[in-house]
Design a protein around this motif. Structure first.
Motif, short mmCIF file in Angstrom:
data_model
loop_
_atom_site.label_atom_id
_atom_site.label_comp_id
_atom_site.label_asym_id
_atom_site.label_seq_id
_atom_site.Cartn_x
_atom_site.Cartn_y
_atom_site.Cartn_z
N LYS A 1 -4.40 -1.24 4.25
CA LYS A 1 -3.55 -2.28 4.82
C LYS A 1 -4.29 -3.03 5.92
CE LYS A 1 0.87 -3.01 7.16
NZ LYS A 1 2.12 -2.38 7.63
N VAL B 1 0.86 -1.19 0.00
CA VAL B 1 0.00 0.00 0.00
C VAL B 1 0.89 1.23 0.00
CG1 VAL B 1 -1.97 -1.15 1.09
CG2 VAL B 1 -0.28 0.00 2.52
N ALA C 1 -4.16 4.60 2.63
CA ALA C 1 -3.23 3.47 2.55
C ALA C 1 -3.21 2.67 3.84
CB ALA C 1 -1.83 3.96 2.20
N ILE C 2 -3.19 3.35 4.97
CA ILE C 2 -3.14 2.65 6.27
C ILE C 2 -4.42 1.84 6.50
CG2 ILE C 2 -3.13 3.04 8.77
CD1 ILE C 2 -1.11 5.34 8.18
N ILE D 1 4.84 4.92 2.85
CA ILE D 1 4.14 6.12 3.30
C ILE D 1 5.04 7.33 3.10
CG2 ILE D 1 3.05 7.29 5.27
CD1 ILE D 1 1.51 4.77 4.22
N GLU E 1 4.14 -1.35 3.48
CA GLU E 1 3.64 -0.01 3.20
C GLU E 1 4.75 0.91 2.73
OE1 GLU E 1 3.49 2.21 7.48
OE2 GLU E 1 1.95 0.68 7.16
#
Length: 192
Positions: free
Chosen positions: A32, A9, A28-29, A50, A48
């Motif tokens: 996930k 992600v 995104a978090i 980020i 991830e």
């Protein structure tokens, strides 16, 4: 399916810049979290990226696609800025993207297509929540030619927040605290 479910992600808010977003990292978090949830998607592992740099994100994308086994399902999710550029192709922006040098500092979606040519890959899902996402992998106006360039034509799915026609802009919503497309995708995954 006997292989693993593996994901990546990517969320970019572009903090302290003139292109700052509010909810791409949250998108995104949360994605996930839903992918790893044993009652929803049951992914084995999700990495991830980020607010990463262009190079760090490229490495993570290639790594997940290169290391996947034949029976694995690979899921790549991107939330951030997308731009259409010279060849009308999609370019994904990262925290170090520079408007004055877009070719050198942004990720051409064709890079992901090239990484999908690793021989072990069969099943790949790509979700893009960004402006101009509808042109992912498209060159010129020939959709049939573009689709024929995918490895076998099967096993690859691309979901985009924008289409080839209509608005090219992806949008965030302050009430939802997510991108609109991602919010409803997450809602569908969580609630069936």
């Amino acid at each position: 399916m006997t292989g693993k479910r593996i994901g990546l992600v990517i969320g970019n808010n572009y903090p302290n810049s003139n292109k700052e977003l509010r909810f791409a990292v949250a998108d995104a978090i949360k994605m996930k979290e839903v992918l790893l949830d044993k009652d929803i998607c049951e992914f084995d592992e999700v990495e991830e990226s980020i607010d990463d740099t262009f190079v760090d994100a490229r490495i993570k994308i290639e790594k997940i696609l290169k290391n996947a086994n034949h029976d694995d399902l690979v899921f790549i999710y991107f939330s951030g800025h997308g731009k259409k550029h010279l060849d009308n192709g999609l370019r994904l922006l990262f925290k170090d993207a520079r408007e004055d040098f877009p070719l050198a500092t942004s990720l051409n979606f064709d890079y992901i297509n090239r990484c999908m040519r690793y021989p072990s890959l069969k099943s790949v899902i790509i979700v893009l929540d960004c402006c101009y996402s509808g042109v992912a992998g498209i060159k010129g106006d020939d959709l049939e030619e573009t689709l024929s360039n995918y490895s076998s034509g099967s096993g690859t799915v691309i979901l985009t927040s924008t289409g080839l026609i209509g608005s090219s802009k992806a949008k965030e919503d302050a009430e939802l605290k997510h991108g609109i497309f991602t919010n409803y995708l997450l809602e569908g995954l969580e609630n069936g």
